[in-house]
Design a protein around this motif. Structure first.
Motif, PDB file in Angstrom:
ATOM      1  N   PRO A 132       0.808  -1.224   0.000  1.00  0.00           N
ATOM      2  CA  PRO A 132       0.000   0.000   0.000  1.00  0.00           C
ATOM      3  C   PRO A 132       0.849   1.286   0.000  1.00  0.00           C
ATOM      4  O   PRO A 132       0.524   2.238  -0.713  1.00  0.00           O
ATOM      5  N   ILE A 133       1.920   1.287   0.771  1.00  0.00           N
ATOM      6  CA  ILE A 133       2.801   2.468   0.783  1.00  0.00           C
ATOM      7  C   ILE A 133       3.508   2.592  -0.553  1.00  0.00           C
ATOM      8  O   ILE A 133       3.595   3.687  -1.129  1.00  0.00           O
ATOM      9  N   PRO A 148       7.981  15.547  -6.963  1.00  0.00           N
ATOM     10  CA  PRO A 148       8.125  16.674  -6.033  1.00  0.00           C
ATOM     11  C   PRO A 148       6.897  17.587  -6.015  1.00  0.00           C
ATOM     12  O   PRO A 148       6.621  18.242  -5.013  1.00  0.00           O
ATOM     13  N   GLU A 149       6.126  17.587  -7.078  1.00  0.00           N
ATOM     14  CA  GLU A 149       4.955  18.460  -7.157  1.00  0.00           C
ATOM     15  C   GLU A 149       3.714  17.868  -6.486  1.00  0.00           C
ATOM     16  O   GLU A 149       2.837  18.618  -6.050  1.00  0.00           O
ATOM     17  N   ASN A 150       3.601  16.545  -6.432  1.00  0.00           N
ATOM     18  CA  ASN A 150       2.349  15.963  -5.936  1.00  0.00           C
ATOM     19  C   ASN A 150       2.501  15.108  -4.679  1.00  0.00           C
ATOM     20  O   ASN A 150       1.517  14.559  -4.190  1.00  0.00           O
ATOM     21  N   ARG A 151       3.689  14.977  -4.160  1.00  0.00           N
ATOM     22  CA  ARG A 151       3.880  14.126  -2.969  1.00  0.00           C
ATOM     23  C   ARG A 151       3.220  14.763  -1.751  1.00  0.00           C
ATOM     24  O   ARG A 151       3.148  15.992  -1.642  1.00  0.00           O
ATOM     25  N   PRO A 152       2.766  13.926  -0.818  1.00  0.00           N
ATOM     26  CA  PRO A 152       2.116  14.478   0.381  1.00  0.00           C
ATOM     27  C   PRO A 152       3.157  15.080   1.333  1.00  0.00           C
ATOM     28  O   PRO A 152       4.355  14.798   1.221  1.00  0.00           O
ATOM     29  N   GLU A 153       2.679  15.873   2.255  1.00  0.00           N
ATOM     30  CA  GLU A 153       3.588  16.503   3.209  1.00  0.00           C
ATOM     31  C   GLU A 153       4.301  15.483   4.081  1.00  0.00           C
ATOM     32  O   GLU A 153       5.438  15.712   4.497  1.00  0.00           O
ATOM     33  N   ASP A 154       3.646  14.373   4.366  1.00  0.00           N
ATOM     34  CA  ASP A 154       4.246  13.356   5.238  1.00  0.00           C
ATOM     35  C   ASP A 154       4.994  12.269   4.471  1.00  0.00           C
ATOM     36  O   ASP A 154       5.190  11.166   4.968  1.00  0.00           O
ATOM     37  N   TRP A 155       5.472  12.572   3.276  1.00  0.00           N
ATOM     38  CA  TRP A 155       6.100  11.552   2.449  1.00  0.00           C
ATOM     39  C   TRP A 155       7.334  10.951   3.111  1.00  0.00           C
ATOM     40  O   TRP A 155       7.566   9.746   2.995  1.00  0.00           O
ATOM     41  N   LYS A 156       8.094  11.739   3.832  1.00  0.00           N
ATOM     42  CA  LYS A 156       9.287  11.199   4.502  1.00  0.00           C
ATOM     43  C   LYS A 156       8.894  10.228   5.616  1.00  0.00           C
ATOM     44  O   LYS A 156       9.546   9.199   5.801  1.00  0.00           O
ATOM     45  N   GLU A 157       7.831  10.534   6.332  1.00  0.00           N
ATOM     46  CA  GLU A 157       7.356   9.627   7.374  1.00  0.00           C
ATOM     47  C   GLU A 157       6.855   8.313   6.767  1.00  0.00           C
ATOM     48  O   GLU A 157       7.093   7.235   7.312  1.00  0.00           O
TER      49      GLU A 157
END
Length: 148
Positions: free
Chosen positions: A101-102, A111-120
């Protein structure tokens, strides 16, 4: 014939373990060290590329181990092969329930559409992946032990 099956199963599983170990301890650390958005783009590309191949590899390893367990049921080491198969089942379940799922989300990110919590989310994937790598290393070790 059983000897060939044993060797093929061990080699196929061992190469899979090597790839997954490399992802965890070589490729992802390299990607994390890349400048700016390069690391995230590299992980997305890796997710697309390996995401297309690894399901077949995991299932093939599991099927080969199952066939070995059935064909070699009366031979020494059969219990080790059955246990390895159970670990491979666990790795497939972990993949489907936790990692895929991840990966399905992250492989489409830019870089334009990734969510804010992408690093988490990537950190969570990495933690699950470390556990999965430990599980498949144990399965591989059991297959090798069954050969001895």
């Amino acid at each position: 014939m059983l000897n060939a099956l044993e060797v093929v199963t061990t080699v196929v599983t061992g190469v899979m373990v090597g790839v997954e170990f490399s992802v965890a301890f070589v490729m992802n650390p390299i990607f994390s060290a890349l400048p700016e958005d390069s690391g995230q783009l590299a992980r997305a590309h890796g997710g697309r590329m390996l995401g297309a191949v690894m399901p077949f590899w995991y299932i093939t390893s599991l099927v080969l181990a199952a066939v070995w367990a059935v064909a070699g049921w009366q031979r020494p080491g059969a219990g080790l092969v059955v246990t390895a198969g159970a670990l491979l089942i666990a790795s497939v379940l972990m993949s489907v329930l936790l990692l895929v799922p991840i990966n399905n989300r992250s492989k489409t990110w830019t870089p334009e559409n990734r969510p804010e919590d992408w690093k988490e989310q990537m950190s969570r994937w990495d933690r699950f992946h470390y556990i999965r790598v430990a599980v498949i290393i144990a399965a591989f070790a059991l297959l090798v032990a069954a050969l001895a």
